[in-house]
Design a protein around this motif. Structure first.
Motif, PDB file in Angstrom:
ATOM      1  N   UNK A   2     -21.368  21.363  -8.214  1.00 20.05           N
ATOM      2  CA  UNK A   2     -21.304  22.809  -8.442  1.00 20.05           C
ATOM      3  C   UNK A   2     -20.363  23.534  -7.490  1.00 20.05           C
ATOM      4  N   UNK A   3     -19.871  24.671  -7.983  1.00 17.05           N
ATOM      5  CA  UNK A   3     -19.125  25.618  -7.169  1.00 17.05           C
ATOM      6  C   UNK A   3     -19.984  26.855  -6.951  1.00 17.05           C
ATOM      7  N   UNK A   4     -19.440  27.855  -6.309  1.00 19.01           N
ATOM      8  CA  UNK A   4     -20.235  29.036  -5.980  1.00 19.01           C
ATOM      9  C   UNK A   4     -20.654  29.846  -7.211  1.00 19.01           C
TER      10      UNK A   4
ATOM     11  N   UNK B 138      -8.478   5.848 -15.628  1.00 15.98           N
ATOM     12  CA  UNK B 138      -9.312   6.337 -14.524  1.00 15.98           C
ATOM     13  C   UNK B 138     -10.633   5.565 -14.523  1.00 15.98           C
ATOM     14  N   UNK B 139     -11.116   5.264 -13.326  1.00 11.75           N
ATOM     15  CA  UNK B 139     -12.417   4.604 -13.182  1.00 11.75           C
ATOM     16  C   UNK B 139     -13.553   5.609 -13.159  1.00 11.75           C
ATOM     17  N   UNK B 140     -13.240   6.850 -12.804  1.00  9.64           N
ATOM     18  CA  UNK B 140     -14.246   7.912 -12.748  1.00  9.64           C
ATOM     19  C   UNK B 140     -13.525   9.254 -12.788  1.00  9.64           C
ATOM     20  N   UNK B 141     -14.280  10.261 -13.218  1.00  9.93           N
ATOM     21  CA  UNK B 141     -13.796  11.639 -13.192  1.00  9.93           C
ATOM     22  C   UNK B 141     -14.790  12.440 -12.371  1.00  9.93           C
ATOM     23  N   UNK B 142     -14.284  13.199 -11.412  1.00  7.39           N
ATOM     24  CA  UNK B 142     -15.118  14.094 -10.617  1.00  7.39           C
ATOM     25  C   UNK B 142     -14.677  15.516 -10.929  1.00  7.39           C
ATOM     26  N   UNK B 143     -15.625  16.314 -11.397  1.00 13.78           N
ATOM     27  CA  UNK B 143     -15.333  17.723 -11.691  1.00 13.78           C
ATOM     28  C   UNK B 143     -16.091  18.569 -10.677  1.00 13.78           C
ATOM     29  N   UNK B 144     -15.325  19.165  -9.771  1.00 12.94           N
ATOM     30  CA  UNK B 144     -15.935  20.056  -8.790  1.00 12.94           C
ATOM     31  C   UNK B 144     -15.841  21.478  -9.313  1.00 12.94           C
ATOM     32  N   UNK B 145     -16.815  22.290  -8.949  1.00 10.76           N
ATOM     33  CA  UNK B 145     -16.902  23.648  -9.475  1.00 10.76           C
ATOM     34  C   UNK B 145     -15.788  24.550  -8.987  1.00 10.76           C
ATOM     35  N   UNK B 146     -15.699  25.573  -9.636  1.00 12.97           N
ATOM     36  CA  UNK B 146     -16.643  26.131 -10.589  1.00 12.97           C
ATOM     37  C   UNK B 146     -16.378  25.572 -11.984  1.00 12.97           C
ATOM     38  N   UNK B 147     -17.400  24.985 -12.564  1.00 14.39           N
ATOM     39  CA  UNK B 147     -17.269  24.418 -13.893  1.00 14.39           C
ATOM     40  C   UNK B 147     -17.238  25.532 -14.922  1.00 14.39           C
TER      41      UNK B 147
END
Length: 109
Positions: free
Chosen positions: A75-77, A39-48
């Motif tokens: 961030x997530x809600x 992977x070239x990048x990791x995106x972690x969208x919330x909720x973390x």
């Protein structure tokens, strides 16, 4: 370009399934690290995290620090924006693991 996406991990340290959630997250990072090509990048969208607490973000940060690719968090809600910013330095993490603090250590495997 390969972007790995993680979402809704809801890490919580005070629930009966806390260790399972953390181990699943650790396994996910290990699987992403094993990708070929990587992977070239990791995106972690919330909720973390689930409760927005600093200790939960410290645990998430420790797990994400094991990623080989740059990590970006959104961030997530349920995420506390101030605590998330404090833990992840404005969306990208590349830091020495010795700076990470955890209130509880879980062993996976």
């Amino acid at each position: 370009m390969i972007i790995a996406h993680i979402s809704d991990t809801h890490l919580a340290l005070d629930t009966p399934d806390a260790e399972r959630r953390i181990c699943d997250f650790a396994s996910t990072i290990a699987d992403i690290n094993a990708l070929d090509p990587p992977a070239n990048a990791i995106v972690h969208t919330g909720d973390i995290v689930h409760n927005g607490r600093q200790d939960e973000y410290a645990q998430a940060r420790a797990l994400l620090a094991k990623a080989r690719a740059p990590v970006y968090v959104l961030p997530g809600n349920k995420d506390d924006r101030a605590n998330l910013r404090a833990a992840f330095f404005r969306g990208t993490i590349r830091f020495p693991s010795s700076s990470t603090t955890r209130s509880k250590i879980f062993q996976c495997g």
